[in-house]
Design a protein around this motif. Structure first.
Motif, short mmCIF file in Angstrom:
data_model
loop_
_atom_site.label_atom_id
_atom_site.label_comp_id
_atom_site.label_asym_id
_atom_site.label_seq_id
_atom_site.Cartn_x
_atom_site.Cartn_y
_atom_site.Cartn_z
N THR A 5 0.85 -1.19 0.00
CA THR A 5 0.00 0.00 0.00
C THR A 5 0.89 1.24 0.00
O THR A 5 1.72 1.41 0.88
N LYS A 6 0.71 2.09 -0.98
CA LYS A 6 1.52 3.31 -1.07
C LYS A 6 0.89 4.40 -0.21
O LYS A 6 -0.29 4.73 -0.37
N VAL A 7 1.67 4.93 0.70
CA VAL A 7 1.23 5.97 1.62
C VAL A 7 1.94 7.26 1.26
O VAL A 7 3.16 7.27 1.05
N SER A 8 1.20 8.35 1.19
CA SER A 8 1.80 9.64 0.86
C SER A 8 2.37 10.29 2.12
O SER A 8 1.98 9.97 3.25
N LEU A 9 3.29 11.22 1.91
CA LEU A 9 3.85 11.96 3.04
C LEU A 9 2.75 12.73 3.76
O LEU A 9 2.78 12.84 4.99
N GLU A 10 1.78 13.24 3.02
CA GLU A 10 0.69 13.99 3.64
C GLU A 10 -0.12 13.10 4.59
O GLU A 10 -0.52 13.54 5.68
N LEU A 52 1.48 -0.78 7.90
CA LEU A 52 0.10 -1.07 7.51
C LEU A 52 -0.01 -2.58 7.39
O LEU A 52 0.80 -3.23 6.71
N PHE A 53 -1.02 -3.16 8.04
CA PHE A 53 -1.13 -4.61 8.12
C PHE A 53 -2.02 -5.12 6.99
O PHE A 53 -3.18 -4.72 6.88
N GLU A 54 -1.45 -6.00 6.17
CA GLU A 54 -2.14 -6.44 4.97
C GLU A 54 -2.93 -7.73 5.16
O GLU A 54 -3.83 -8.03 4.38
N ARG A 55 -2.60 -8.50 6.18
CA ARG A 55 -3.31 -9.75 6.42
C ARG A 55 -3.96 -9.79 7.80
O ARG A 55 -5.05 -10.32 7.96
N LEU A 56 -3.27 -9.26 8.78
CA LEU A 56 -3.80 -9.30 10.14
C LEU A 56 -4.97 -8.33 10.29
O LEU A 56 -4.98 -7.25 9.68
N GLN A 94 -5.73 4.55 5.31
CA GLN A 94 -6.36 4.06 4.09
C GLN A 94 -7.30 2.88 4.38
O GLN A 94 -7.39 1.92 3.60
N GLY A 95 -7.98 2.95 5.50
CA GLY A 95 -8.93 1.90 5.86
C GLY A 95 -8.30 0.63 6.38
O GLY A 95 -9.01 -0.33 6.69
#
Length: 331
Positions: A5-10, A52-56, A94-95
């Motif tokens: 998941t790409k997270v922005s600096l903002e 950011l947790f992708e599975r848990l 991002q949810g």
């Protein structure tokens, strides 16, 4: 620690302000690992890791984060989760569930010697004892139940000798788990993934002879299991020849002696250590087969080679660990 998941600096700045860390000035994706999205995050307050947790799930994660907080409060050098003004250490980006933890000093030692193993062995025992009064529980999600579910999924990708080994070892581990000796093993929270790339050493410390262990991290495979399994996972990485999977007797003896200087092994633990070394190898062979043959798309993702733990397992089956007492001459 790939980037799914790409997270922005903002977005990072909004979270850092919410956590009272001031303005985030930099965000850099971390290469390596396969489970979660990780970034180094720099703020005016210091250096942190954003995950950011992708599975848990939101339901599973409090166990890991509060275990880290519990250990940090008891002097075990681990990343300390940052809480918001309400005291929550689990956040949303991002949810997806997310955490921000303090960044450890130092670097991983990918070619450890005897002294590194001694430091890890003693701290592993301290960590086990520190977790005895942790008030949450959650099973090891990559334990025996997961092996039984996953072997039929990965088995079709193997050649007949590999499939036979996988099936026979799974049957052996189910047999061990049903034994009275296994039921007597001490248990508690375990890291379950304490490889050499999940430990940091800080060479900059003054007045300290030998390597200075600055922390254990990446607790997101942790769970309640036998302490012996955790020890076996470590021995299968810190104390083997990577090229062949063979046991390094000197490093094994030093690691075990350091662990036992803090927490001596029980009789059932000594009896079942060879079986748990096989269990540790099986667990990571299965998971690497799964990740290799059923990959997920991610920036910076590098799947681990499954054949490494196949070699380790074959070595553990063919050459069981010598009596622990006999290893003392090797340290």
């Amino acid at each position: 620690m790939a980037v799914y998941t790409k997270v922005s600096l903002e977005e990072a700045q909004a979270l850092s302000r919410e956590l009272g860390l001031g303005e985030a000035s930099a965000l850099r994706g971390i290469e390596g690992g396969i489970e979660n999205t990780n970034y180094f995050m720099s703020t005016v307050e210091g250096e942190y890791v954003l995950t950011l947790f992708e599975r848990l799930s939101f339901e599973q994660l409090p166990y890991y984060l509060y275990l880290m907080k519990h250990l940090a409060q008891r002097g075990i050098p681990v990343p300390d989760p940052v809480a918001n003004r309400d005291g929550d250490v689990l956040h949303t980006v991002q949810g997806k569930p997310a955490s921000v933890v303090t960044r450890l000093a130092g670097r991983s030692e990918l070619a450890p010697g005897v002294a590194h193993g001694r430091a890890v062995g003693a701290m592993l025992a301290r960590m086990h004892l520190a977790g005895r009064d942790f008030n949450r529980s959650q099973p090891n999600l990559r334990g025996l139940a997961w092996w039984n579910e996953t072997v039929p999924v990965v088995k079709p990708y193997l050649d007949p000798p590999q499939a036979a080994l996988l099936q026979s070892e799974l049957a052996f581990q189910n047999h061990v788990a049903a034994s009275s000796a296994y039921a007597a093993l001490p248990r508690g929270p375990v890291h379950a993934d304490l490889f050499r790339d999940n430990v940091m050493f800080d060479s900059g410390a003054d007045g300290q002879a030998g390597p200075v262990l600055s922390g254990f991290f990446d607790f997101y495979f942790a769970g309640d299991d036998t302490w012996l399994f955790d020890l076996a996972v470590c021995l299968n990485d810190w104390c083997i020849d990577l090229a062949t999977g063979a046991t390094d007797a000197a490093r094994t003896a030093a690691f075990l002696q350091a662990y036992e200087s803090v927490r001596p092994l029980t009789g059932p633990e000594r009896q079942l250590l060879p079986a748990m070394l096989r269990a540790g190898a099986l667990r990571f062979w299965i998971s690497r087969l799964w990740d290799f043959h059923l990959p997920r798309a991610a920036d910076m993702l590098k799947a681990h080679d499954p054949s490494h733990f196949e070699r380790v397992l074959r070595e553990r089956v063919a050459h069981p660990l010598a009596d622990i007492g006999q290893l003392a001459v090797c340290a």
